[in-house]
Design a protein around this motif. Sequence first.
Motif, PDB file in Angstrom:
ATOM      1  N   MET A 154       0.827  -1.212   0.000  1.00  0.00           N
ATOM      2  CA  MET A 154       0.000   0.000   0.000  1.00  0.00           C
ATOM      3  C   MET A 154       0.862   1.263   0.000  1.00  0.00           C
ATOM      4  N   LYS A 155       2.098   1.149   0.432  1.00  0.00           N
ATOM      5  CA  LYS A 155       2.962   2.325   0.521  1.00  0.00           C
ATOM      6  C   LYS A 155       3.221   2.902  -0.872  1.00  0.00           C
ATOM      7  N   ASN A 202       3.126  13.912   1.199  1.00  0.00           N
ATOM      8  CA  ASN A 202       3.301  14.327  -0.188  1.00  0.00           C
ATOM      9  C   ASN A 202       2.207  13.766  -1.093  1.00  0.00           C
ATOM     10  N   GLY A 203       1.000  13.666  -0.552  1.00  0.00           N
ATOM     11  CA  GLY A 203      -0.141  13.236  -1.335  1.00  0.00           C
ATOM     12  C   GLY A 203      -0.204  11.748  -1.603  1.00  0.00           C
ATOM     13  N   LYS A 204       0.733  10.967  -1.053  1.00  0.00           N
ATOM     14  CA  LYS A 204       0.760   9.521  -1.250  1.00  0.00           C
ATOM     15  C   LYS A 204       0.673   8.799   0.097  1.00  0.00           C
ATOM     16  N   ILE A 205       0.325   7.523   0.040  1.00  0.00           N
ATOM     17  CA  ILE A 205       0.247   6.746   1.271  1.00  0.00           C
ATOM     18  C   ILE A 205       1.658   6.455   1.773  1.00  0.00           C
ATOM     19  N   ALA A 206       1.971   6.914   2.978  1.00  0.00           N
ATOM     20  CA  ALA A 206       3.257   6.627   3.608  1.00  0.00           C
ATOM     21  C   ALA A 206       3.171   5.406   4.514  1.00  0.00           C
ATOM     22  N   ASN A 207       2.001   5.182   5.092  1.00  0.00           N
ATOM     23  CA  ASN A 207       1.804   4.020   5.960  1.00  0.00           C
ATOM     24  C   ASN A 207       0.319   3.688   5.972  1.00  0.00           C
ATOM     25  N   TYR A 208      -0.005   2.415   5.881  1.00  0.00           N
ATOM     26  CA  TYR A 208      -1.411   1.983   5.864  1.00  0.00           C
ATOM     27  C   TYR A 208      -1.498   0.612   6.512  1.00  0.00           C
TER      28      TYR A 208
END
Length: 601
Positions: free
Chosen positions: A61-62, A512-518
């Motif tokens: 997901m990252k 930054n608009g993205k998944i860093a951790n999920y």
Amino acid sequence: MTATEQQRIGQEKTGLVEMAWDPITRIVGSLGIYTKIDFAEKKVVECYSTSSVFRGYSIFMKGKDPRDAHFITSRICGICGDNHATCSVYNQNMAYGIAPPHLGEWIINLGESAEYMFDHNIFQENLVGVDYCEKMVRETNPGVLDQANRTPAPHADEHGYKTIGDIMRALNPLEGEFYREALQVSRYTREMFCLMEGRHVHPSTLYPGGVGTVATVQLFTDYLTRLMKYVEFCKKIVPLHDDLFDFFYEALPGYEEVGRRRVLLGCWGSLNDPEYCDFKYENMTNWGRKMFVTPGVVVDGKLVTNDLVDINLGIRILLGSSYYDDWADQKPFVTHDPLGNPVDQRHPWNQHTIPQPQKRDFADKYSWVMSPRWYDGKDYLALDTGGGPIARLWATALSGLVDCGYVKATGDSVVINLPTTVGKPEKTFVWRIPHDKQGRPLSNAIERNRARTYFQAYAAALALYFTEKAMGEVRAGHTKTWTPFKVPKEAISCGFTEAVRGVLSHHMVIRNGKIANYHPYPPTPWNGSVRDSYGTPGPYEDAVQNTPIFEENPPDNFKGIDIMRAVRSFDPCLPCGVHMYLGNGKTLQKLHTPTAFTGSA
């Protein structure tokens, strides 16, 4: 020679027998149950729960676009994918600072209610029911079947089966009348879901901000015609299962101990009220308590909290006996929540998934499932969901907050009002918090299964209310179902709901608009967790290794039905194939203090 000496010698000759059921289910890893059984004492001495499959969603997901999260995470499961999609949408709503229009939220509630009805029905009647059917009871407890054939069913006039034996025959797979009826029910309940969200189990019209469903009076009428058939079905299944489960207590004194463990229940709440829910973390305490299934942590039968902020902050992911390296030395993603509360390093927001494959060793690491725990400030509690319904009903009953006419929580019970249907008059059912004969709160195999039936009626009653609210929106001209949004550069968020079989949370960090951790946490890691860093067994393990054996078969023809009833009562993701391994009759020397397995099983 005294009777005590004879018993001791018999135990030494018999010893402990290793028995394993692997796989017991295909979903979220292949669940295996490994046991040591003392046939002289007729009890399970040890149990280990294993998962042999690593999925890795939290890794890939990252770097993804957050808007894809619900489409990806719905594929975590082929059974409750819509629950994941819904939870992910809730999670994204918080991150984007949006809430759906009221009609959009009512549609989501109708879809989730249909999912509860569909899944609980097919599991209870077509999978769990087989464990109590005439063929199974004949193979494992023929004396009980004889008694069942002689025992009149107290509610025969409501469900149509004269004796308990008749109920058992109706549950026989493929042949039984009730078994086949339930299969038909699963068809139209799935249709109900598809009317609301396009496709089952991976919704095609569910998005952050609401749904793409075109809402018309005809749409809700189509849903309602199916719902009323299900309401009539509920008037049959509740008294039927009450008769069946009460009979097992009568026929097998002491059966309340099968699958029993300390009452440690978790419910994250579900079915939001759009009048109150804005998905803001700062307001989560209040809108969480307005859910139509109230969140709550129940310890020893008492409500510890129903505050979603407290529930969120108390989650800890321990490793213990699982195949992962620790992340304690990693820099945390989140140090404080939006309210300024400190966030622990072992919270899902800060988790790193670092897989470390290795040979299974029951004295050390033996599973891909981690050990989620809830920290109450003193202890790391191995909460279970009881398969979902018992925790939901218990937390809702104790909180006493729900009252919409069709359902009402009283503080010690949940009242369910079902209206008149084509073939049956209006009916009120009352689920009461279960206790044993000594007045102690009771969570065991039978009561988990019983709660599942009552929750089917609860979900149906709520769906009637949601239908009325949705139709009211359409008739008032409020047909908007979706709110536009923008993805922020930075955010932390969480979503809470109840998957069919229990607690479900999704935690996300955006940079930054993205998944860093999920990190998604469904009920399987909670229920099927392994011994944690403090040696505390997971709920499956705990429930099974406290289970007495009532089966009449000798060890060489042992079916393990009491063990299977204990495990399946947790609804471990629709078990579809159970295989048994007897270890070639391997017998171990009995020790005064049971020890872990020392070799491969």
